[in-house]
Design a protein around this motif. Structure first.
Motif, mmCIF file in Angstrom:
data_model
loop_
_atom_site.group_PDB
_atom_site.id
_atom_site.type_symbol
_atom_site.label_atom_id
_atom_site.label_comp_id
_atom_site.label_asym_id
_atom_site.label_seq_id
_atom_site.Cartn_x
_atom_site.Cartn_y
_atom_site.Cartn_z
ATOM 1 N N ASP A 160 0.604 -1.515 0.292
ATOM 2 C CA ASP A 160 0.076 -0.094 0.303
ATOM 3 C C ASP A 160 0.987 1.487 0.022
ATOM 4 O O ASP A 160 1.225 1.692 1.030
ATOM 5 N N SER B 258 -0.306 5.308 1.092
ATOM 6 C CA SER B 258 -0.601 5.554 2.533
ATOM 7 C C SER B 258 0.470 5.766 2.510
ATOM 8 O O SER B 258 0.419 6.816 4.539
ATOM 9 N N VAL C 42 1.904 4.318 5.143
ATOM 10 C CA VAL C 42 2.629 3.297 6.381
ATOM 11 C C VAL C 42 3.369 2.163 5.468
ATOM 12 O O VAL C 42 3.637 1.701 4.310
ATOM 13 N N THR C 43 4.479 1.584 7.087
ATOM 14 C CA THR C 43 5.163 1.007 6.330
ATOM 15 C C THR C 43 5.948 0.355 7.247
ATOM 16 O O THR C 43 5.214 0.707 8.198
ATOM 17 N N LEU C 44 5.734 -0.957 7.005
ATOM 18 C CA LEU C 44 6.486 -1.683 8.414
ATOM 19 C C LEU C 44 7.771 -1.865 8.432
ATOM 20 O O LEU C 44 8.850 -2.203 7.613
ATOM 21 N N GLU D 61 13.245 0.539 3.817
ATOM 22 C CA GLU D 61 12.499 1.347 4.169
ATOM 23 C C GLU D 61 12.403 2.886 3.483
ATOM 24 O O GLU D 61 13.205 2.835 2.876
ATOM 25 N N PRO D 62 11.209 3.430 2.968
ATOM 26 C CA PRO D 62 9.692 2.678 3.376
ATOM 27 C C PRO D 62 9.806 1.738 2.187
ATOM 28 O O PRO D 62 10.118 1.627 0.821
ATOM 29 N N ARG E 298 2.113 -4.240 4.519
ATOM 30 C CA ARG E 298 0.948 -3.716 5.838
ATOM 31 C C ARG E 298 0.757 -5.298 5.968
ATOM 32 O O ARG E 298 1.224 -5.729 4.696
#
Length: 84
Positions: A17, A20, A22-24, A61-62, A66
């Motif tokens: 994703d 968004s 968002v990153t793990l 990273e990123p 998700r």
């Protein structure tokens, strides 16, 4: 490292994703991997081997990843202590 286990982990336990933002991070991603191994009954590789296997499969990273699936639920439940 050519190990289909890592491809299977990424397919079953993560989703991409990028939009968004968002990153793990490294710790949650490895934790998700250990949960995935537990849930699927797969023998877990050492952390160093895991990161070696992720090289070339994901951006450090990123990474835009998700969590998803049963491994995500296991990771979340294992990561947070029960309220007393």
């Amino acid at each position: 490292m050519d190990d289909p286990q890592f491809d299977q982990f990424l397919m079953e336990a993560t989703t991409s994703d990028d939009a968004s933002g968002v990153t793990l991070g490294p710790d949650p991603l490895y934790g998700l991997y250990t949960s995935w191994c537990y849930v699927t009954g797969t023998v877990r590789h050492a952390e160093e081997t895991f990161w070696e296997g992720m090289r070339g499969r994901i951006n450090p990273e990123p990474n835009g990843l998700r969590m998803k699936g049963p491994a995500a639920a296991d990771y979340i439940l294992a990561s947070y202590p029960a309220s007393v």
